[in-house]
Write a protein that holds these residues in place. Structure first.
Motif, mmCIF file in Angstrom:
data_model
loop_
_atom_site.group_PDB
_atom_site.id
_atom_site.type_symbol
_atom_site.label_atom_id
_atom_site.label_comp_id
_atom_site.label_asym_id
_atom_site.label_seq_id
_atom_site.Cartn_x
_atom_site.Cartn_y
_atom_site.Cartn_z
ATOM 1 N N HIS A 1 0.849 -1.187 0.000
ATOM 2 C CA HIS A 1 0.000 0.000 0.000
ATOM 3 C C HIS A 1 0.889 1.241 0.000
ATOM 4 C CE1 HIS A 1 -3.719 2.112 1.164
ATOM 5 N NE2 HIS A 1 -4.267 1.074 0.579
ATOM 6 N N SER A 2 0.575 2.218 -0.800
ATOM 7 C CA SER A 2 1.432 3.396 -0.960
ATOM 8 C C SER A 2 1.518 4.229 0.320
ATOM 9 C CB SER A 2 0.937 4.253 -2.114
ATOM 10 O OG SER A 2 -0.356 4.757 -1.849
ATOM 11 N N ARG A 3 0.431 4.303 1.085
ATOM 12 C CA ARG A 3 0.488 5.089 2.331
ATOM 13 C C ARG A 3 1.467 4.471 3.321
ATOM 14 N NH1 ARG A 3 -5.813 6.633 3.139
ATOM 15 N NH2 ARG A 3 -5.849 8.205 1.524
ATOM 16 N N HIS A 4 1.498 3.144 3.363
ATOM 17 C CA HIS A 4 2.429 2.477 4.257
ATOM 18 C C HIS A 4 3.864 2.801 3.863
ATOM 19 C CE1 HIS A 4 4.798 -1.096 5.584
ATOM 20 N NE2 HIS A 4 4.206 -0.775 6.712
ATOM 21 N N LEU A 5 4.136 2.779 2.578
ATOM 22 C CA LEU A 5 5.473 3.114 2.089
ATOM 23 C C LEU A 5 5.826 4.562 2.423
ATOM 24 C CD1 LEU A 5 8.026 2.455 0.475
ATOM 25 C CD2 LEU A 5 6.783 3.107 -1.594
ATOM 26 N N MET A 6 4.872 5.480 2.245
ATOM 27 C CA MET A 6 5.133 6.895 2.532
ATOM 28 C C MET A 6 5.373 7.127 4.018
ATOM 29 S SD MET A 6 5.560 8.392 -0.230
ATOM 30 C CE MET A 6 5.821 9.990 0.488
ATOM 31 N N VAL A 7 4.715 6.354 4.889
ATOM 32 C CA VAL A 7 4.992 6.472 6.330
ATOM 33 C C VAL A 7 6.440 6.107 6.597
ATOM 34 C CG1 VAL A 7 4.514 5.437 8.586
ATOM 35 C CG2 VAL A 7 2.630 6.151 7.145
ATOM 36 N N ASP A 8 6.921 5.046 5.953
ATOM 37 C CA ASP A 8 8.327 4.651 6.116
ATOM 38 C C ASP A 8 9.259 5.772 5.649
ATOM 39 O OD1 ASP A 8 7.515 2.225 7.092
ATOM 40 O OD2 ASP A 8 7.877 1.122 5.230
ATOM 41 N N VAL A 9 8.914 6.383 4.517
ATOM 42 C CA VAL A 9 9.757 7.467 3.985
ATOM 43 C C VAL A 9 9.773 8.644 4.951
ATOM 44 C CG1 VAL A 9 9.931 9.197 2.140
ATOM 45 C CG2 VAL A 9 9.471 6.806 1.568
ATOM 46 N N TRP A 10 8.594 9.101 5.386
ATOM 47 C CA TRP A 10 8.522 10.265 6.271
ATOM 48 C C TRP A 10 9.123 9.980 7.651
ATOM 49 C CZ3 TRP A 10 8.483 14.708 4.333
ATOM 50 C CH2 TRP A 10 7.792 14.980 3.159
ATOM 51 N N THR A 11 9.009 8.743 8.105
ATOM 52 C CA THR A 11 9.652 8.389 9.376
ATOM 53 C C THR A 11 11.165 8.490 9.247
ATOM 54 O OG1 THR A 11 7.825 6.912 9.919
ATOM 55 C CG2 THR A 11 9.850 6.588 11.137
ATOM 56 N N SER A 12 11.700 7.986 8.153
ATOM 57 C CA SER A 12 13.148 8.083 7.933
ATOM 58 C C SER A 12 13.588 9.532 7.820
ATOM 59 C CB SER A 12 13.535 7.328 6.654
ATOM 60 O OG SER A 12 13.218 5.962 6.783
ATOM 61 N N VAL A 13 12.819 10.340 7.085
ATOM 62 C CA VAL A 13 13.133 11.771 6.963
ATOM 63 C C VAL A 13 13.082 12.432 8.345
ATOM 64 C CG1 VAL A 13 12.275 13.975 6.059
ATOM 65 C CG2 VAL A 13 12.419 11.981 4.563
ATOM 66 N N GLY A 14 12.078 12.081 9.132
ATOM 67 C CA GLY A 14 11.945 12.662 10.478
ATOM 68 C C GLY A 14 13.111 12.302 11.383
ATOM 69 N N VAL A 15 13.512 11.042 11.345
ATOM 70 C CA VAL A 15 14.643 10.609 12.183
ATOM 71 C C VAL A 15 15.919 11.337 11.771
ATOM 72 C CG1 VAL A 15 16.154 8.639 12.693
ATOM 73 C CG2 VAL A 15 13.670 8.358 12.773
ATOM 74 N N LEU A 16 16.168 11.403 10.477
ATOM 75 C CA LEU A 16 17.366 12.094 10.005
ATOM 76 C C LEU A 16 17.309 13.587 10.320
ATOM 77 C CD1 LEU A 16 17.937 10.317 6.566
ATOM 78 C CD2 LEU A 16 19.243 10.021 8.678
ATOM 79 N N SER A 17 16.111 14.184 10.201
ATOM 80 C CA SER A 17 15.952 15.605 10.544
ATOM 81 C C SER A 17 16.208 15.836 12.019
ATOM 82 C CB SER A 17 14.538 16.087 10.199
ATOM 83 O OG SER A 17 14.306 15.974 8.823
ATOM 84 N N GLY A 18 15.713 14.924 12.846
ATOM 85 C CA GLY A 18 15.938 15.049 14.288
ATOM 86 C C GLY A 18 17.409 14.983 14.637
ATOM 87 N N ILE A 19 18.109 14.021 14.055
ATOM 88 C CA ILE A 19 19.548 13.891 14.312
ATOM 89 C C ILE A 19 20.273 15.139 13.813
ATOM 90 C CG2 ILE A 19 21.628 12.600 13.652
ATOM 91 C CD1 ILE A 19 19.824 10.081 13.576
ATOM 92 N N GLY A 20 19.902 15.590 12.601
ATOM 93 C CA GLY A 20 20.536 16.781 12.035
ATOM 94 C C GLY A 20 20.255 18.025 12.854
ATOM 95 N N ALA A 21 19.003 18.186 13.329
ATOM 96 C CA ALA A 21 18.630 19.369 14.111
ATOM 97 C C ALA A 21 19.388 19.407 15.430
ATOM 98 C CB ALA A 21 17.126 19.397 14.356
ATOM 99 N N VAL A 22 19.525 18.251 16.072
ATOM 100 C CA VAL A 22 20.274 18.194 17.336
ATOM 101 C C VAL A 22 21.754 18.484 17.085
ATOM 102 C CG1 VAL A 22 21.039 16.673 19.216
ATOM 103 C CG2 VAL A 22 18.641 16.658 18.491
ATOM 104 N N ALA A 23 22.299 17.937 16.018
ATOM 105 C CA ALA A 23 23.718 18.157 15.698
ATOM 106 C C ALA A 23 24.000 19.623 15.396
ATOM 107 C CB ALA A 23 24.125 17.281 14.512
ATOM 108 N N VAL A 24 23.094 20.279 14.674
ATOM 109 C CA VAL A 24 23.308 21.676 14.282
ATOM 110 C C VAL A 24 23.087 22.624 15.454
ATOM 111 C CG1 VAL A 24 22.403 23.548 12.829
ATOM 112 C CG2 VAL A 24 22.810 21.295 11.848
ATOM 113 N N THR A 25 22.006 22.385 16.218
ATOM 114 C CA THR A 25 21.643 23.338 17.287
ATOM 115 C C THR A 25 22.213 22.963 18.646
ATOM 116 O OG1 THR A 25 19.595 22.175 17.855
ATOM 117 C CG2 THR A 25 19.474 23.862 16.120
ATOM 118 N N GLY A 26 22.438 21.681 18.834
ATOM 119 C CA GLY A 26 22.879 21.235 20.149
ATOM 120 C C GLY A 26 21.725 21.096 21.145
ATOM 121 N N TRP A 27 20.525 21.341 20.706
ATOM 122 C CA TRP A 27 19.347 21.236 21.583
ATOM 123 C C TRP A 27 18.895 19.781 21.638
ATOM 124 C CZ3 TRP A 27 16.081 25.684 19.074
ATOM 125 C CH2 TRP A 27 16.706 26.914 19.322
#
Length: 153
Positions: free
Chosen positions: A1-27
């Motif tokens: 199902h395409s929605r299931h695949l998109m959840v996987d994509v957005w979850t991966s983007v979210g995790v990488l964004s979280g790691i990147g945001a913490v690395a850049v800001t230190g928060w």
């Protein structure tokens, strides 16, 4: 199902964004906030997928917009002397079903009535592709053709 695949994509983007945001800001607080957001998103999409799957197992009426579209099609034949009643719709999984009684003057020939219901069925299938459409032709003057309760026996 395409929605299931998109959840996987957005979850991966979210995790990488979280790691990147913490690395850049230190928060450090950004990591659990983004994780909570991802959790809510996954839960929301999961609930919608489960709901759709459950509804697919049960027969339900077609969406109101499709029923209105069918009624509009049926009403356009009123100027030719045709009326309708006992409109019933259902959806079972990806299949759509439409059943309707078409009433015409009893003086019409069988051919004329048949041609009309064929056109009505074609119009409905054009609006709701792959719908199974069943019409029942009745003379409008016959009182038993108005007895919807007989349909439920």
């Amino acid at each position: 199902h395409s929605r299931h695949l998109m959840v996987d994509v957005w979850t991966s983007v979210g995790v990488l964004s979280g790691i990147g945001a913490v690395a850049v800001t230190g928060w450090q607080i950004l990591d659990p906030i983004i994780a909570l957001g991802m959790c809510l998103h996954v839960t929301w999409v999961g609930v919608k997928l489960v709901r759709k799957s459950i509804l697919g197992l049960m027969d339900t009426a077609l969406p109101e917009s499709e029923v209105k579209a069918i009624s509009t099609i049926l009403r356009k034949y009123a100027d030719q002397g045709a009326t309708y009643h006992a409109l019933r719709t259902r959806q079972a999984g990806i299949r759509s079903f439409v059943s309707v009684h078409i009433q015409v003057p009893g003086t019409w020939s069988v051919q004329r009535g048949h041609d009309l219901v064929e056109q009505i069925e074609k119009d409905i299938r054009r609006t709701i592709p792959a719908a199974s459409v069943i019409t029942h032709l009745e003379p409008v003057e016959d009182p038993t053709s108005w007895d919807d309760q007989a349909l439920d026996r």
